[in-house]
Write an enzyme that holds these catalytic residues in place. Structure first.
Site: not given
Length: 310
Positions: A16-17, A70, A101, A141, A169
């Site tokens: 997701p961006l 998300q 994030c 995430k 990540h």
């Protein structure tokens, strides 16, 4: 219930961006090889307080199956309410909690990677998602820490909440998108838990994806920024090919453009400018092309220009 997500082969996931992975973009990468697509990050607050824009961000393309939404949040009751709203929306296969994030406005609000600094809080929020989620999958995430790396602690905390799989990540929050990705940390997390782990961070091409999968033993790769301007990376991964024809690239770009206009209307042409900046990188005459594109807002003219340039 039949498992929609199959880990027998490495999973290819679109990350997701914000501002990029909207419905048109997701539908294109899905068509060209992504196994799983995830919505842009949705604020639990915005969802609960009935933001129209947020509702539109959740819509999915018919070809997005499986599809995960998300959410981000730091208050258990708001997260619960957000999950209950999503439960009533057809076509969603899972709910993912964003615990990674690094953006200041998300972090300062106590959401995203902020949760990695308080694992009790993370467990409270993630357990809430798991408890109220009626969809097939609950996922998370994460990054590998806020300032210090604590990958194993994070992996175990996430697994303890009963999630189906996690994406990692391989940087801390402090590492933003610049520090080297710590694939050793991802490998250690994979070894520490019994649920599938998806590797994320600087996976830019077919070679790198193969290398990361082999090194970390991860169950899949999640690709985000590398797919902007190169959504055919999923096609390459799917078919195991290094190079992609100019015809195929043009087909993908035009398909993406048409999908954007279809979804966002005439304004989509202006939105597509930044995407054309990425798509035209490395081409002869790209600078002039961008200059002209920046002044075009009429969809048909822009489409003709794309056909001619690519």
């Amino acid at each position: 219930m039949k498992n929609k997500i199959d880990f027998s082969q490495p999973l290819m996931v679109l990350a997701p961006l914000a501002g990029y992975t909207d419905l048109p973009f997701r539908s294109v990468v899905k068509k060209f090889g992504a196994d799983l697509t995830i919505s842009e990050m949705i604020s639990s607050n915005a969802l609960v307080y009935k933001s129209e824009k947020t509702r539109k961000m959740i819509e999915k393309s018919p070809n997005e199956d499986p599809y995960i939404v998300q959410i981000a949040g730091n208050k258990a009751e708001l997260v619960r309410d957000a999950v209950e709203i999503l439960n009533d929306i057809e076509g969603i296969d899972g709910i993912d909690l964003n615990c990674g994030c690094p953006a200041p406005k998300v972090f300062n609000h106590g959401s995203g990677s902020n949760l990695l600094g308080d694992l009790k809080k993370l467990e409270e929020i993630l357990t809430t998602v798991k408890r109220y989620n009626k969809k097939q999958y609950t996922t998370a995430k994460v990054r590998i820490g806020v300032n210090e790396k604590i990958p194993i602690d994070i992996a175990k905390a996430v697994e303890a909440c009963g999630v189906d799989f996690m994406a990692v990540h391989g940087r801390t929050r402090a590492g933003k998108y610049k520090a080297p990705v710590d694939y050793d940390a991802i490998k250690a997390m994979k070894e520490a838990v019994s649920i599938p782990v998806i590797a994320n961070g600087d996976i830019k091409d077919y070679e790198k994806a193969k290398e990361v999968l082999k090194y970390t033993n991860a169950d899949g790769v999640m690709i985000g920024r590398a797919a902007i301007g190169k959504p055919w990376i999923f096609y390459q991964l799917k078919h195991g090919i290094e190079n992609i024809s100019e015809e195929k690239k043009r087909e993908v770009i035009l398909e993406h453009f048409d999908a954007v206009i279809n979804f966002h209307g005439v304004h989509g042409a202006i939105m597509f400018r930044k995407l054309l900046h990425s798509y035209s990188k490395g081409y002869n005459g790209a600078a002039e092309f961008r200059d002209i594109i920046n002044r075009v807002s009429e969809p048909q003219i822009m489409r003709d220009m794309i056909e001619n340039f690519f």
